[in-house]
Design a protein around this motif. Structure first.
Motif, PDB file in Angstrom:
ATOM      1  N   SER A 103      27.446  28.154  31.515  1.00  0.00           N
ATOM      2  CA  SER A 103      28.431  29.471  31.676  1.00  0.00           C
ATOM      3  C   SER A 103      29.332  29.372  32.934  1.00  0.00           C
ATOM      4  O   SER A 103      28.667  29.147  33.877  1.00  0.00           O
ATOM      5  N   MET A 104      30.531  30.009  32.826  1.00  0.00           N
ATOM      6  CA  MET A 104      31.517  29.913  33.881  1.00  0.00           C
ATOM      7  C   MET A 104      32.172  31.408  34.107  1.00  0.00           C
ATOM      8  O   MET A 104      32.451  31.930  33.101  1.00  0.00           O
ATOM      9  N   LEU A 114      26.996  28.024  35.844  1.00  0.00           N
ATOM     10  CA  LEU A 114      25.784  28.150  35.835  1.00  0.00           C
ATOM     11  C   LEU A 114      25.069  27.124  34.775  1.00  0.00           C
ATOM     12  O   LEU A 114      25.454  27.586  33.539  1.00  0.00           O
ATOM     13  N   VAL A 115      23.945  26.487  35.209  1.00  0.00           N
ATOM     14  CA  VAL A 115      23.470  25.937  34.006  1.00  0.00           C
ATOM     15  C   VAL A 115      22.106  26.847  33.560  1.00  0.00           C
ATOM     16  O   VAL A 115      21.365  27.122  34.670  1.00  0.00           O
ATOM     17  N   GLY A 120      22.791  27.048  39.959  1.00  0.00           N
ATOM     18  CA  GLY A 120      23.934  27.403  39.931  1.00  0.00           C
ATOM     19  C   GLY A 120      24.917  27.001  41.286  1.00  0.00           C
ATOM     20  O   GLY A 120      24.363  26.626  41.943  1.00  0.00           O
ATOM     21  N   TYR A 121      26.300  26.804  40.655  1.00  0.00           N
ATOM     22  CA  TYR A 121      27.210  26.324  41.742  1.00  0.00           C
ATOM     23  C   TYR A 121      28.472  27.004  41.999  1.00  0.00           C
ATOM     24  O   TYR A 121      28.875  27.573  40.998  1.00  0.00           O
ATOM     25  N   ILE A 122      29.186  26.876  43.041  1.00  0.00           N
ATOM     26  CA  ILE A 122      30.156  27.675  43.640  1.00  0.00           C
ATOM     27  C   ILE A 122      31.447  26.596  43.794  1.00  0.00           C
ATOM     28  O   ILE A 122      31.171  25.784  44.669  1.00  0.00           O
ATOM     29  N   TYR A 123      32.404  26.447  43.214  1.00  0.00           N
ATOM     30  CA  TYR A 123      33.808  25.709  43.497  1.00  0.00           C
ATOM     31  C   TYR A 123      34.673  26.927  44.311  1.00  0.00           C
ATOM     32  O   TYR A 123      34.970  27.849  43.505  1.00  0.00           O
ATOM     33  N   ASN A 124      35.145  26.798  45.468  1.00  0.00           N
ATOM     34  CA  ASN A 124      35.942  27.547  46.028  1.00  0.00           C
ATOM     35  C   ASN A 124      37.269  26.682  46.245  1.00  0.00           C
ATOM     36  O   ASN A 124      37.385  25.888  46.783  1.00  0.00           O
TER      37      ASN A 124
END
Length: 475
Positions: A103-104, A114-115, A120-124
């Motif tokens: 989910s993005m 989000l898996v 969860g991961y954040i790309y800035n």
């Protein structure tokens, strides 16, 4: 007897009983003219695919998203951005866990991946940094499952009948006290939805609306709007035109496809599609995903099932199928994610790490044939026997090209929708043969009713305009 026009653009409708209806519409879509025309209801070909890039990983695409005009693809275990010159750049410096869809959502600066049930991961994109969410409060109210962005907050549903929000404009920070519940019904929370800047929390049997009331405490409050259908497939939710659609059901109901209609929902799936859904296992229902796009006046939303993708056009309100040839076999449509950027539509791939460009004037999928098929409704003459001395399919003729000098379309006949005759082929015209007529003579006798199947696979412009026939009653 004068020729009669027989409908060809009803779309997909395959009944439980094939003699009632075995209508196929594969890789063609019904188009309804909005002004007087040669025929008001015609069939146009679905777009082809051209490969523009390929990730170093050969795994399939797990999701795609556009942020600030740039398309992003999660392919295998890494996030990639694609530049306007088709250059793919890896944006994740760690492997993203899992193998299923993610989910993005984004806030303009941060892209949250989000898996479901995992990390969860954040790309800035401003700082060009990638980080896993490590705040312990991220999982204090259960394992996050799906994410959306609204009013400065990332909003995530969890597996404990709660939904949480991030700190304002910061997907890396959370507070364990910032959570809400959907209280109108005790069903499990499945996924959040944002539509017209309103938050909907979708449960397994119901959907409840919330609004941002501001304040220092948890910002979202129930509005009182309650829908009696829930979400069966969390990745099936799509906003398109002036509604959102999803695969769902109410209490003690089998799944169907629904669309928001004012303060209620309306079913858009036909009984033929409901039949396909009811044949799936619970796991297969959960795995259904969707994509949506608008082009040339049509608004398409596709739902990927095992072996096919069922596509609804909100303008014509008719369905068609999309399928692809992979390794020589016709099966599931290989587009599994779509994103618009640089004024083009980019496709993630179900099979491997390639990125494709959807093109209305492209007539293959990665240089592989697109098989286009329609099966008509059953035709009859008051259930009396009849013969067909002549049958004509009007098409856009003279579309031959260097790849298909003399393209052809095939006709098969059936009296039950199960057993088909051998195909007979007719030319639709070499390049410039614009007056070529596509006619089959001596089409035999039908004792009660008959169906026709037309098939075309050559890489030329496919437009089916109308079908006419001589129908002569016999004793």
């Amino acid at each position: 007897m004068p020729k009669v026009i027989l409908p060809i653009a009803n779309g997909y409708y395959e009944s439980d009983s094939l003699p009632i209806s075995a209508q196929e519409c594969t890789n063609l879509y019904p188009n309804i003219a909005q002004a007087p025309a040669l025929n008001q209801e015609t069939l146009f070909g679905t777009p082809g695919l051209t490969q523009v890039a390929s990730a170093s990983e050969l795994d399939n695409c797990r999701g795609a998203h556009e942020m600030n005009g740039v398309p992003y693809f999660l392919i295998g275990s890494h996030l990639y951005s694609m530049a306007e010159d088709y250059t793919l750049t890896t944006r994740s410096n760690v492997a993203i866990g899992g193998s299923g869809r993610v989910s993005m959502a984004d806030n303009g600066t941060q892209l949250l991946l989000l898996v479901p049930g995992g990390a969860g991961y954040i790309y800035n994109h401003v700082a060009n940094t990638f980080a896993q969410i490590t705040d312990s409060d991220f999982t204090a109210n259960g394992n996050p499952q799906q994410v959306v962005f609204i009013d400065g907050f990332f909003c995530l549903t969890t597996d404990t009948k709660k939904f949480i929000v991030s700190a304002l404009n910061d997907g890396l920070a959370y507070n364990a006290l910032d959570f809400g519940t959907a209280e109108s019904d005790p069903d499990e929370i499945v996924a959040p939805i944002v539509f017209k800047n309103q938050l909907f929390i979708g449960g397994s049997q119901t959907i409840e609306a919330f609004q941002n009331i501001g304040g220092a405490d948890f910002p979202f409050q129930r509005t009182g709007l309650f829908l009696s259908k829930g979400i069966s497939s969390p990745f099936s939710i799509q906003s398109i035109q002036d509604t959102f659609v999803f695969v769902g059901a109410g209490a003690n109901e089998s799944p169907a496809i629904w669309a928001l209609n004012g303060n209620s929902v309306a079913k858009i799936s036909t009984t033929a599609i409901d039949k396909e859904l009811s044949a799936l296992t619970e796991a297969q229902i959960l795995d259904i995903y969707s994509w949506a796009y608008a082009e040339k006046g049509a608004y398409f939303v596709g739902f990927a099932l095992p072996g096919t993708t069922l596509v609804y056009d909100t303008i014509s309100k008719r369905w068609h199928e999309r399928k692809s040839f992979v390794d020589g076999a016709l099966g599931a449509y290989r587009v599994n994610a779509l994103v618009r950027a640089y004024n083009q539509l980019w496709a993630g791939d179900l099979v491997d790490g390639r990125v494709g460009l959807l093109g209305q004037n492209v007539y293959t999928e990665y240089n592989t044939e697109i098989r286009r098929t329609i099966v008509t409704q059953p035709f009859q003459s008051n259930m009396q026997s009849f013969v067909l001395p002549e049958l004509e399919l009007t098409v856009e003729s003279g579309v031959g090209n260097s790849s298909a000098v003399d393209p052809k379309v095939g006709l098969e006949r059936s009296v039950d929708g199960k057993i088909w005759s051998d195909a007979r082929y007719r030319s639709i015209g070499k390049v410039g043969e614009y007056n070529r007529r596509v006619i089959w003579n001596r089409n035999g006798r039908a004792s009660r009713f008959e169906l026709f199947r037309f098939t075309m696979s050559e890489p030329v412009k496919p437009v089916f305009i109308q079908m006419t026939a001589d129908i002569v009653a016999t004793q």
